[in-house]
Scaffold this active site. Sequence first.
Site, mmCIF file in Angstrom:
data_model
loop_
_atom_site.group_PDB
_atom_site.id
_atom_site.type_symbol
_atom_site.label_atom_id
_atom_site.label_comp_id
_atom_site.label_asym_id
_atom_site.label_seq_id
_atom_site.Cartn_x
_atom_site.Cartn_y
_atom_site.Cartn_z
ATOM 1 N N HIS A 112 -4.523 -1.985 23.306
ATOM 2 C CA HIS A 112 -4.629 -2.970 23.151
ATOM 3 C C HIS A 112 -6.214 -3.672 24.503
ATOM 4 C CE1 HIS A 112 -1.600 -5.028 20.991
ATOM 5 N NE2 HIS A 112 -0.578 -3.861 21.529
ATOM 6 N N LEU A 120 0.697 -0.872 0.405
ATOM 7 C CA LEU A 120 -0.347 0.260 -0.099
ATOM 8 C C LEU A 120 0.711 0.700 0.363
ATOM 9 C CD1 LEU A 120 -2.457 -1.089 2.580
ATOM 10 C CD2 LEU A 120 -3.326 -0.634 0.181
ATOM 11 N N LYS A 121 1.818 0.897 0.650
ATOM 12 C CA LYS A 121 2.915 2.132 0.040
ATOM 13 C C LYS A 121 3.799 2.648 -1.348
ATOM 14 C CE LYS A 121 4.368 2.082 4.714
ATOM 15 N NZ LYS A 121 5.542 1.415 6.237
ATOM 16 N N ASP A 123 -11.234 -7.137 21.638
ATOM 17 C CA ASP A 123 -11.131 -7.395 20.063
ATOM 18 C C ASP A 123 -12.552 -8.013 19.727
ATOM 19 O OD1 ASP A 123 -9.176 -6.278 20.083
ATOM 20 O OD2 ASP A 123 -7.925 -8.105 19.966
#
Length: 388
Positions: free
Chosen positions: A137, A72-73, A167
């Site tokens: 987290h 993606l860069k 999560d």
Amino acid sequence: MGWHQDAGQAGPLAGIRVIELVGMGPGPFAAMLLGDLGADVLCVDRPGGPEGAISPELDPTRRNRRSVCVDLKRPDADELILRLVESADALIDVFRPGVAERLGIGPDECIARNPRLVYGRMTGWGQGGPLAADAGHDINYVAVSGSLDLIGRRGEAPVPPLNLLGDYAGGGMLLAIGVLAALANASRSGRGQVVDAAMVDGASLLTTYIHGLRAVGAWQDRRGMNLIDTGAPFYNVYQTADGKHVAVGALEARFYWNLLNRLGIDDVDPADQMDQTTWPAMKIRLAEIFRSRTRDEWCALFEGADACVTPVLALGEVASHPHHRHRGSFTQVDGVLQPAPAPRFSQTPTSIRRPPPRRGQDTDEVLLDWGLQAEEIVAARRQGVIGS
């Protein structure tokens, strides 16, 4: 063609196309849920992307999708993603706020290319607010939500609930619900929208009923002192003679009476069940009784008793439990035991159609399926945008 199990059982989301910008934890879980329901999920892996504790092709949360590998860069990577967006119904973005925008694939660019697109964003803190840019987290999100403080025993520190509340339940599950709701709206209005799913919001949402109890004085802010937080003797976990455990959930009066009856306790008035002054002594008594037999002996004794007593099963035991075997609740894919798709549908049954893919294993096949021309794929590979 790719690997299929129960081919033809496409699920209720058959025909829906989802792009997953691959991350860890809640994003893959949300994509798994959509894939299990039948969506065609394309995971966009990155060279040297996030490494979990297991390799991608063994991670069951990556099941039911295909993979392309995109850097993606690289220049023009944004155009490749936008070309895919043209054929998509939804996109899952797991980056920190602002990252997708810097890559040229934020919601403004994507929805401009496809006005019907549902752009689902999964973060810990949300897209705005004082903590939005901070690292975190699961344990941090559930701590700030108030849910972590609820879990644990009296006089002990809170117990992190693995990464299940932040999560998965408060994150991935909430994102999947949000994407489904936005897809339903898009089918009526023809307009897509951004879904901002934050784990701290989802973990907070899970405590809604506890807030209600607290508001009417039925919950106190002291861990291990309430009805369902190990404060009550009849809603608790007890060790058995073999070092294993049973779970007791005899909340209602009739279940409590059945519990006492099967345990041979005849000197306790069931009408005193909610007298909290009796709870500490009763917990000690029940603990002593349950230590007198093995877990499986207790399960045999309570079979058919309607007392809400069940074994605490280890993960290695769950698949062999008679109830799970009857329902087919667990399955093995390439030797990995895992829960089967849920819930169940009478008309559009779900299945595991594909095992977890290696990074980029479907690149050419899936790009052609999603509308790119062969010469575009060749050019993207030459430019280093896509790889194996």
